[in-house]
Design a protein around this motif. Structure first.
Motif, PDB file in Angstrom:
ATOM      1  N   GLN A 138     -18.746 -59.142-105.505  1.00 16.21           N
ATOM      2  CA  GLN A 138     -18.429 -58.494-104.302  1.00 16.21           C
ATOM      3  C   GLN A 138     -19.576 -57.847-103.446  1.00 16.21           C
ATOM      4  OE1 GLN A 138     -15.616 -55.378-105.569  1.00 16.21           O
ATOM      5  NE2 GLN A 138     -14.058 -57.002-105.904  1.00 16.21           N
ATOM      6  N   PRO A 139     -20.415 -58.561-103.152  1.00 13.61           N
ATOM      7  CA  PRO A 139     -21.715 -58.129-102.553  1.00 13.61           C
ATOM      8  C   PRO A 139     -21.254 -57.528-101.022  1.00 13.61           C
ATOM      9  CG  PRO A 139     -21.599 -60.526-102.277  1.00 13.61           C
ATOM     10  CD  PRO A 139     -20.443 -60.117-103.107  1.00 13.61           C
ATOM     11  N   PRO A 140     -21.934 -56.695-100.242  1.00 13.21           N
ATOM     12  CA  PRO A 140     -21.851 -56.269 -99.125  1.00 13.21           C
ATOM     13  C   PRO A 140     -21.514 -57.504 -97.983  1.00 13.21           C
ATOM     14  CG  PRO A 140     -23.363 -54.826-100.026  1.00 13.21           C
ATOM     15  CD  PRO A 140     -23.148 -56.056-100.829  1.00 13.21           C
ATOM     16  N   GLY A 141     -20.457 -57.534 -97.174  1.00 11.97           N
ATOM     17  CA  GLY A 141     -20.498 -58.660 -96.462  1.00 11.97           C
ATOM     18  C   GLY A 141     -20.025 -59.807 -96.677  1.00 11.97           C
ATOM     19  N   GLY A 142     -19.425 -59.892 -97.970  1.00 10.27           N
ATOM     20  CA  GLY A 142     -19.066 -60.953 -98.580  1.00 10.27           C
ATOM     21  C   GLY A 142     -17.811 -61.766 -98.145  1.00 10.27           C
ATOM     22  N   GLY A 143     -16.998 -60.615 -97.691  1.00  3.27           N
ATOM     23  CA  GLY A 143     -15.619 -61.280 -97.101  1.00  3.27           C
ATOM     24  C   GLY A 143     -16.102 -61.988 -95.749  1.00  3.27           C
ATOM     25  N   ALA A 144     -17.092 -61.612 -95.066  1.00  2.79           N
ATOM     26  CA  ALA A 144     -17.208 -62.228 -93.837  1.00  2.79           C
ATOM     27  C   ALA A 144     -18.036 -63.636 -93.929  1.00  2.79           C
ATOM     28  CB  ALA A 144     -18.023 -61.452 -92.565  1.00  2.79           C
ATOM     29  N   VAL A 145     -18.905 -63.536 -94.803  1.00  2.00           N
ATOM     30  CA  VAL A 145     -19.698 -64.695 -95.255  1.00  2.00           C
ATOM     31  C   VAL A 145     -18.886 -65.803 -95.982  1.00  2.00           C
ATOM     32  CG1 VAL A 145     -21.356 -65.609 -96.665  1.00  2.00           C
ATOM     33  CG2 VAL A 145     -21.740 -63.549 -95.498  1.00  2.00           C
ATOM     34  N   LEU A 146     -17.741 -65.315 -96.694  1.00  2.00           N
ATOM     35  CA  LEU A 146     -16.745 -66.287 -97.366  1.00  2.00           C
ATOM     36  C   LEU A 146     -15.836 -66.821 -96.326  1.00  2.00           C
ATOM     37  CD1 LEU A 146     -16.273 -67.447-100.139  1.00  2.00           C
ATOM     38  CD2 LEU A 146     -14.488 -65.739-100.398  1.00  2.00           C
ATOM     39  N   GLY A 147     -15.666 -65.981 -95.282  1.00  2.00           N
ATOM     40  CA  GLY A 147     -14.790 -66.520 -94.191  1.00  2.00           C
ATOM     41  C   GLY A 147     -15.434 -67.683 -93.435  1.00  2.00           C
ATOM     42  N   VAL A 148     -16.682 -67.634 -93.018  1.00  2.00           N
ATOM     43  CA  VAL A 148     -17.520 -68.447 -92.328  1.00  2.00           C
ATOM     44  C   VAL A 148     -17.497 -69.900 -93.159  1.00  2.00           C
ATOM     45  CG1 VAL A 148     -19.882 -69.199 -91.322  1.00  2.00           C
ATOM     46  CG2 VAL A 148     -18.737 -66.901 -90.798  1.00  2.00           C
ATOM     47  N   LEU A 149     -17.891 -69.464 -94.707  1.00  2.00           N
ATOM     48  CA  LEU A 149     -17.822 -71.041 -95.523  1.00  2.00           C
ATOM     49  C   LEU A 149     -16.508 -71.439 -95.701  1.00  2.00           C
ATOM     50  CD1 LEU A 149     -19.491 -72.401 -97.747  1.00  2.00           C
ATOM     51  CD2 LEU A 149     -18.719 -70.569 -99.255  1.00  2.00           C
ATOM     52  N   ASN A 150     -15.344 -70.771 -95.603  1.00  2.00           N
ATOM     53  CA  ASN A 150     -14.288 -71.520 -95.620  1.00  2.00           C
ATOM     54  C   ASN A 150     -13.807 -72.252 -94.277  1.00  2.00           C
ATOM     55  OD1 ASN A 150     -13.251 -70.668 -98.090  1.00  2.00           O
ATOM     56  ND2 ASN A 150     -12.643 -68.665 -97.359  1.00  2.00           N
ATOM     57  N   GLY A 193     -10.381 -68.864 -94.207  1.00  2.00           N
ATOM     58  CA  GLY A 193     -11.330 -68.226 -93.281  1.00  2.00           C
ATOM     59  C   GLY A 193     -11.096 -67.274 -92.450  1.00  2.00           C
ATOM     60  N   THR A 194     -10.172 -67.540 -91.397  1.00  2.00           N
ATOM     61  CA  THR A 194      -9.468 -66.615 -90.502  1.00  2.00           C
ATOM     62  C   THR A 194      -9.337 -65.146 -90.938  1.00  2.00           C
ATOM     63  OG1 THR A 194      -9.086 -68.342 -89.109  1.00  2.00           O
ATOM     64  CG2 THR A 194      -8.337 -66.306 -88.316  1.00  2.00           C
ATOM     65  N   ALA A 195      -8.575 -65.247 -92.092  1.00  2.00           N
ATOM     66  CA  ALA A 195      -8.258 -64.021 -92.950  1.00  2.00           C
ATOM     67  C   ALA A 195      -9.325 -63.379 -93.477  1.00  2.00           C
ATOM     68  CB  ALA A 195      -7.180 -64.245 -94.011  1.00  2.00           C
ATOM     69  N   ASN A 196     -10.211 -63.747 -94.031  1.00  2.87           N
ATOM     70  CA  ASN A 196     -11.632 -63.453 -94.275  1.00  2.87           C
ATOM     71  C   ASN A 196     -12.248 -62.648 -93.307  1.00  2.87           C
ATOM     72  OD1 ASN A 196     -12.086 -65.903 -96.633  1.00  2.87           O
ATOM     73  ND2 ASN A 196     -11.520 -63.788 -97.266  1.00  2.87           N
ATOM     74  N   LEU A 197     -12.350 -63.270 -92.037  1.00  4.89           N
ATOM     75  CA  LEU A 197     -13.064 -62.555 -90.922  1.00  4.89           C
ATOM     76  C   LEU A 197     -12.426 -61.318 -90.275  1.00  4.89           C
ATOM     77  CD1 LEU A 197     -14.533 -66.082 -89.494  1.00  4.89           C
ATOM     78  CD2 LEU A 197     -15.842 -64.275 -90.525  1.00  4.89           C
ATOM     79  N   THR A 198     -10.973 -61.549 -90.120  1.00  4.89           N
ATOM     80  CA  THR A 198     -10.150 -60.520 -89.411  1.00  4.89           C
ATOM     81  C   THR A 198      -9.565 -59.540 -90.292  1.00  4.89           C
ATOM     82  OG1 THR A 198      -8.154 -61.995 -89.714  1.00  4.89           O
ATOM     83  CG2 THR A 198      -9.555 -62.619 -87.721  1.00  4.89           C
ATOM     84  N   GLY A 199      -9.411 -59.796 -91.550  1.00  6.33           N
ATOM     85  CA  GLY A 199      -8.842 -58.950 -92.439  1.00  6.33           C
ATOM     86  C   GLY A 199      -7.556 -58.623 -92.319  1.00  6.33           C
ATOM     87  N   LEU A 200      -6.845 -59.579 -91.608  1.00  8.20           N
ATOM     88  CA  LEU A 200      -5.173 -59.193 -91.324  1.00  8.20           C
ATOM     89  C   LEU A 200      -4.618 -59.713 -92.644  1.00  8.20           C
ATOM     90  CD1 LEU A 200      -5.042 -60.996 -87.742  1.00  8.20           C
ATOM     91  CD2 LEU A 200      -4.888 -58.461 -88.329  1.00  8.20           C
ATOM     92  N   PRO A 201      -3.722 -58.861 -92.839  1.00  6.03           N
ATOM     93  CA  PRO A 201      -2.843 -59.272 -94.363  1.00  6.03           C
ATOM     94  C   PRO A 201      -1.934 -60.325 -94.088  1.00  6.03           C
ATOM     95  CG  PRO A 201      -2.748 -56.779 -93.548  1.00  6.03           C
ATOM     96  CD  PRO A 201      -3.287 -57.427 -92.595  1.00  6.03           C
ATOM     97  N   TRP A 202      -1.087 -60.540 -92.775  1.00  5.59           N
ATOM     98  CA  TRP A 202      -0.359 -61.787 -92.641  1.00  5.59           C
ATOM     99  C   TRP A 202      -1.059 -63.200 -92.730  1.00  5.59           C
ATOM    100  CZ3 TRP A 202      -0.480 -65.121 -89.041  1.00  5.59           C
ATOM    101  CH2 TRP A 202      -1.143 -65.045 -87.800  1.00  5.59           C
ATOM    102  N   LEU A 203      -2.322 -63.104 -92.337  1.00 10.49           N
ATOM    103  CA  LEU A 203      -3.126 -64.119 -92.608  1.00 10.49           C
ATOM    104  C   LEU A 203      -3.384 -64.599 -93.994  1.00 10.49           C
ATOM    105  CD1 LEU A 203      -5.444 -64.340 -89.679  1.00 10.49           C
ATOM    106  CD2 LEU A 203      -3.669 -65.840 -89.956  1.00 10.49           C
ATOM    107  N   ALA A 204      -3.804 -63.477 -95.000  1.00 10.74           N
ATOM    108  CA  ALA A 204      -4.034 -63.692 -96.007  1.00 10.74           C
ATOM    109  C   ALA A 204      -2.822 -64.099 -96.790  1.00 10.74           C
ATOM    110  CB  ALA A 204      -4.397 -62.218 -96.768  1.00 10.74           C
ATOM    111  N   THR A 205      -1.595 -63.598 -96.643  1.00  9.63           N
ATOM    112  CA  THR A 205      -0.220 -64.066 -97.069  1.00  9.63           C
ATOM    113  C   THR A 205      -0.173 -65.637 -96.651  1.00  9.63           C
ATOM    114  OG1 THR A 205       0.691 -61.977 -97.131  1.00  9.63           O
ATOM    115  CG2 THR A 205       2.115 -63.752 -97.194  1.00  9.63           C
ATOM    116  N   ALA A 206      -0.310 -66.090 -95.421  1.00 15.78           N
ATOM    117  CA  ALA A 206      -0.098 -67.244 -95.168  1.00 15.78           C
ATOM    118  C   ALA A 206      -1.210 -68.199 -95.801  1.00 15.78           C
ATOM    119  CB  ALA A 206      -0.437 -67.466 -93.655  1.00 15.78           C
TER     120      ALA A 206
END
Length: 213
Positions: free
Chosen positions: A90-102, A137-150
């Motif tokens: 869980q490094p800082p900015g990890g979610g955004a980085v993982l989103g771009v990778l996805n 990837g979009t869910a990681n970048l936006t943080g929208l819960p419904w995208l994570a569910t999708a």
């Protein structure tokens, strides 16, 4: 005189597809909220074996001269390792980085799918993986819960397709003929249904035999 030795090996693809399925289920359950809060690191530890298994599959596939399967499985291996490290540490900015990778992996899957259509089982896994990783990837970048569910739902669909492909290929290898429909066509169909002459055609031009790549 040049002598070329051929060594038959068992197909590593069922292991690769099973690893995709198991890791996808674990990540999907996390995205769907089926695990308790704070289970990210536990999920990261459970998907690490998928990294090892798919790396082994990629190496064996390179030895079998199947560049499409080898490239896909090796890159899947890297994705699971990256996902496990980011989720576990869980490094800082990890979610955004993982989103771009996805998103980059989704683009890679589109490119591989464009040339993998004759290998229908692998192609179906790719077709399912593209929307899954694009939405993740979009869910990681936006943080929208419904995208994570999708993304979780698409992850379960990817797991189902990968499980079918793995089971169909394993049955085919055990019975010596196609049991469940896989839908091979073109060179992939001839490679399984053709005789040894088909297998050895243009062998002198294959990577590992010709002088340079």
């Amino acid at each position: 005189m040049t002598r070329i030795n051929l060594r038959p090996i068992a197909s590593p693809m069922p292991v690769g597809f099973y690893a995709v399925a198991i890791a996808s289920v674990m990540v999907a359950c996390l995205q769907l909220g089926l695990f308790p809060a704070g289970a990210d690191r536990a999920v990261a530890l459970t998907i690490l074996p998928a990294f090892v298994l798919q790396l082994v599959v990629g190496v064996i596939a390179f030895g079998a001269r199947d560049v499409v399967a080898a490239t896909l499985m090796s890159c899947f291996s890297g994705m699971w390792l990256a996902g496990a490290l980011v989720s576990g540490l869980q490094p800082p900015g990890g979610g955004a980085v993982l989103g771009v990778l996805n998103l980059v992996f989704a683009l890679f899957a589109v490119l591989i799918a464009s040339v993998a259509r004759p290998k229908r089982a692998l192609w179906l896994v790719l077709v399912t993986a593209v929307p899954r990783f694009a939405v993740a990837g979009t869910a990681n970048l936006t943080g929208l819960p419904w995208l994570a569910t999708a993304s979780g739902v698409l992850g379960l669909l990817l797991a189902a397709v990968a499980l079918y492909a793995a089971f169909a290929l394993m049955l085919e290898d055990m019975r010596g003929h196609e049991v469940l429909p896989i839908g091979r066509s073109g060179p992939a169909h001839r490679a399984v249904e053709g005789d040894l002459t088909v297998q050895l055609r243009d062998l002198e031009r294959h990577a590992g035999v010709r002088r340079t790549l």
